[in-house]
Design a protein around this motif. Structure first.
Motif, PDB file in Angstrom:
ATOM      1  N   LYS A 137      11.400  65.193  32.993  1.00  0.00           N
ATOM      2  CA  LYS A 137      10.309  64.927  33.934  1.00  0.00           C
ATOM      3  C   LYS A 137      10.168  63.419  34.121  1.00  0.00           C
ATOM      4  O   LYS A 137      10.286  62.653  33.171  1.00  0.00           O
ATOM      5  CB  LYS A 137       9.005  65.516  33.426  1.00  0.00           C
ATOM      6  N   GLY A 138       9.891  63.025  35.358  1.00  0.00           N
ATOM      7  CA  GLY A 138       9.710  61.613  35.658  1.00  0.00           C
ATOM      8  C   GLY A 138      10.988  60.889  36.038  1.00  0.00           C
ATOM      9  O   GLY A 138      10.957  59.757  36.490  1.00  0.00           O
ATOM     10  N   ARG A 139      12.125  61.523  35.845  1.00  0.00           N
ATOM     11  CA  ARG A 139      13.398  60.883  36.175  1.00  0.00           C
ATOM     12  C   ARG A 139      13.549  60.688  37.677  1.00  0.00           C
ATOM     13  O   ARG A 139      14.345  59.882  38.127  1.00  0.00           O
ATOM     14  CB  ARG A 139      14.577  61.689  35.629  1.00  0.00           C
ATOM     15  N   CYS A 140      12.771  61.427  38.455  1.00  0.00           N
ATOM     16  CA  CYS A 140      12.820  61.269  39.907  1.00  0.00           C
ATOM     17  C   CYS A 140      12.453  59.839  40.298  1.00  0.00           C
ATOM     18  O   CYS A 140      12.875  59.343  41.341  1.00  0.00           O
ATOM     19  CB  CYS A 140      11.892  62.256  40.595  1.00  0.00           C
ATOM     20  N   LEU A 141      11.691  59.156  39.446  1.00  0.00           N
ATOM     21  CA  LEU A 141      11.309  57.778  39.735  1.00  0.00           C
ATOM     22  C   LEU A 141      12.515  56.845  39.727  1.00  0.00           C
ATOM     23  O   LEU A 141      12.471  55.768  40.305  1.00  0.00           O
ATOM     24  CB  LEU A 141      10.253  57.295  38.749  1.00  0.00           C
ATOM     25  N   ASP A 142      13.605  57.257  39.071  1.00  0.00           N
ATOM     26  CA  ASP A 142      14.831  56.459  39.087  1.00  0.00           C
ATOM     27  C   ASP A 142      15.364  56.324  40.504  1.00  0.00           C
ATOM     28  O   ASP A 142      16.047  55.359  40.828  1.00  0.00           O
ATOM     29  CB  ASP A 142      15.912  57.090  38.215  1.00  0.00           C
ATOM     30  N   ASN A 143      15.087  57.293  41.343  1.00  0.00           N
ATOM     31  CA  ASN A 143      15.606  57.314  42.704  1.00  0.00           C
ATOM     32  C   ASN A 143      14.617  56.779  43.730  1.00  0.00           C
ATOM     33  O   ASN A 143      14.853  56.890  44.926  1.00  0.00           O
ATOM     34  CB  ASN A 143      15.978  58.749  43.107  1.00  0.00           C
ATOM     35  N   ILE A 144      13.530  56.195  43.295  1.00  0.00           N
ATOM     36  CA  ILE A 144      12.454  55.840  44.226  1.00  0.00           C
ATOM     37  C   ILE A 144      12.915  54.861  45.299  1.00  0.00           C
ATOM     38  O   ILE A 144      12.511  54.959  46.451  1.00  0.00           O
ATOM     39  CB  ILE A 144      11.211  55.334  43.473  1.00  0.00           C
ATOM     40  N   VAL A 145      13.784  53.924  44.947  1.00  0.00           N
ATOM     41  CA  VAL A 145      14.244  52.935  45.922  1.00  0.00           C
ATOM     42  C   VAL A 145      15.058  53.607  47.015  1.00  0.00           C
ATOM     43  O   VAL A 145      14.825  53.381  48.211  1.00  0.00           O
ATOM     44  CB  VAL A 145      15.049  51.815  45.231  1.00  0.00           C
ATOM     45  N   ILE A 146      15.999  54.444  46.636  1.00  0.00           N
ATOM     46  CA  ILE A 146      16.845  55.099  47.645  1.00  0.00           C
ATOM     47  C   ILE A 146      16.038  56.121  48.432  1.00  0.00           C
ATOM     48  O   ILE A 146      16.242  56.291  49.634  1.00  0.00           O
ATOM     49  CB  ILE A 146      18.121  55.714  47.028  1.00  0.00           C
ATOM     50  N   GLU A 147      15.085  56.800  47.774  1.00  0.00           N
ATOM     51  CA  GLU A 147      14.233  57.751  48.488  1.00  0.00           C
ATOM     52  C   GLU A 147      13.397  57.027  49.537  1.00  0.00           C
ATOM     53  O   GLU A 147      13.211  57.523  50.648  1.00  0.00           O
ATOM     54  CB  GLU A 147      13.326  58.510  47.522  1.00  0.00           C
TER      55      GLU A 147
END
Length: 105
Positions: A30-40
């Motif tokens: 959980k929270g690993r989605c934040l790793d992609n925040i720049v590309i998102e």
């Protein structure tokens, strides 16, 4: 197979299929989605500032339009995260600062 914990990747149908072909399953925490925040954020900007504003009729038109937008995004568009400067300016300043620091050392 490494995935996030989205419902499409945690469903029985998906995990059972992977297990049947002896594929090891690994899921990000959980929270690993934040790793992609720049590309998102980049994709969101591209969709709302480019894709949704044009009705290209060919792939060539879309490619040219996206290319123009990427150039605009990197070289002209102000970014709040960079104090209102575009990424290319921030990157250039960073390279120049690094070179100056190396010259002094």
């Amino acid at each position: 197979m490494n995935t996030d914990q989205g419902s499409q990747f945690t469903s029985f149908a998906w995990t059972d299929r992977l297990k049947r072909v002896r594929t090891r399953i690994s899921m990000d925490g959980k929270g690993r989605c934040l790793d992609n925040i720049v590309i998102e954020r980049l994709w969101q900007s591209l969709k709302y500032e480019c894709f949704y504003l044009h009705a290209w009729e060919t792939g060539s038109q879309a490619k040219a339009g996206v290319s123009r937008w990427i150039t605009f995004y990197n070289h002209l568009r102000p970014h709040a995260a960079h104090g209102g400067q575009p990424p290319a300016v921030v990157n250039l300043n960073s390279i120049e600062t690094d070179q100056q620091a190396q010259a002094v050392a």
